[in-house]
Design a protein around this motif. Structure first.
Motif, short mmCIF file in Angstrom:
data_model
loop_
_atom_site.label_atom_id
_atom_site.label_comp_id
_atom_site.label_asym_id
_atom_site.label_seq_id
_atom_site.Cartn_x
_atom_site.Cartn_y
_atom_site.Cartn_z
N ARG A 42 -26.92 55.97 87.47
CA ARG A 42 -26.31 54.74 87.69
C ARG A 42 -26.29 53.86 86.39
NH1 ARG A 42 -28.56 53.34 92.16
NH2 ARG A 42 -29.87 51.60 91.15
N ARG A 44 -27.02 54.73 83.37
CA ARG A 44 -26.17 55.41 82.10
C ARG A 44 -24.75 55.14 82.19
NH1 ARG A 44 -28.10 59.88 82.80
NH2 ARG A 44 -29.59 59.92 81.42
N GLU A 45 -24.16 55.08 83.37
CA GLU A 45 -22.53 54.85 83.59
C GLU A 45 -22.40 53.41 83.44
OE1 GLU A 45 -20.21 57.00 83.37
OE2 GLU A 45 -22.17 58.35 83.07
N ARG A 48 -22.78 52.55 79.87
CA ARG A 48 -21.74 53.27 79.02
C ARG A 48 -20.71 52.32 78.91
NH1 ARG A 48 -20.82 58.51 77.83
NH2 ARG A 48 -22.12 59.14 79.26
#
Length: 278
Positions: A42, A44-45, A48
């Motif tokens: 979660r 990481r997204e 990003r």
């Protein structure tokens, strides 16, 4: 905006800002060791998306930049490496008695206090040493409690001192009294304490971290393979037994530290990137 908050900021909130923010990324939030896989995914997204919406990203090390380019899809020209400024300080004078092993780090799983305690416990009984652990214990109280238990169970309560977070002046005194700097961290986006130890002419014993190799010459370091507690103990023992090796390693580290930018130099890097953005 500091990445400790920005990386977890909802995309809608970022889009609602009056202008695209500048982001500072110490290291990706998802890379924090010990996270549940679902939490890491979660973060990481979220990060990003946040970084994609930023006007520019500043990072503290080339290693973090490589990570952002490889894993977060950022373009090279969008990321600038601006290492933290390092203040000059006098070489450590040490203190009378047994050599002092200093560890400066917040008590969190990533900093590896338990591994360091285990490494110190492996030292032969005839080797003289004492250790000081300095850092806040409120970031992860369960980790701090586990470290204190490990020290007691190893019978090292008379050798390892817990100095707390302390003021800047108190930390300066600890650096000044130290003989060796040791940190068993498993991940660092930069590692400011390593640079501070080098400035103080302290040899460093640690796990093999890319960011540490980036900032310090090999002569200044005694590195153990990641997670190899026995090898870390051998690295510390070698420095404890050999004053000449300590002096040579410390001198190599100080030469490198004196070449690092101060805060004015760090700002010049940031200002240059801002000017190129127009």
């Amino acid at each position: 905006m500091d990445g400790l908050a920005y990386g977890a900021m909802p995309e809608a909130a970022i889009r609602a800002l009056a202008r695209r923010p500048l982001a500072l990324c110490h290291h990706p939030l998802a890379h924090e060791p010990g996270l549940q896989p679902s939490v890491a995914a979660r973060l990481r997204e979220s990060e990003r998306a946040a970084l994609a919406l930023s006007a520019h990203v500043f990072v503290t090390s080339a290693e973090t930049k490589r990570t952002l380019l490889a894993e977060f899809g950022l373009a090279d020209e969008k990321v600038t490496v601006a290492p933290p400024g390092l203040d000059h300080a006098k070489p450590a004078r040490g203190r009378a008695g047994a050599p002092t092993v200093l560890c400066v780090a917040s008590f969190t799983p990533r900093k590896g206090h338990l591994a360091l305690v285990a490494a110190l416990a492996m030292l032969p009984p005839e080797v003289e040493w004492r250790a000081v652990f300095s850092g806040p214990e409120d970031r992860s109280p369960e980790t701090a409690a586990a470290v204190r238990r490990a020290v007691a169970e190893a019978g090292l309560g008379g050798r390892i001192e817990f100095a707390g977070a302390g003021s800047r002046g108190a930390l300066d005194r600890l650096y000044d009294e130290a003989t060796i700097f040791a940190l068993a961290s498993t991940y660092e986006g930069y590692g400011m304490v390593f640079a501070e130890a080098m400035m103080r002419t302290l040899p460093i014993a640690a796990f093999d971290l890319p960011t540490l190799r980036e900032m310090a010459p090999p002569e200044a370091l005694r590195l153990a393979p990641m997670g190899d507690v026995a090898a870390l103990s051998v690295a510390i023992e070698g420095l404890l037994r050999d004053p000449a090796a300590r002096r040579e390693a410390g001198a190599a580290g100080r030469r490198a530290a004196l070449a690092m930018p101060g805060w004015e130099g760090s700002w010049e890097i940031v200002r240059g990137a801002l000017e190129r953005m127009g």
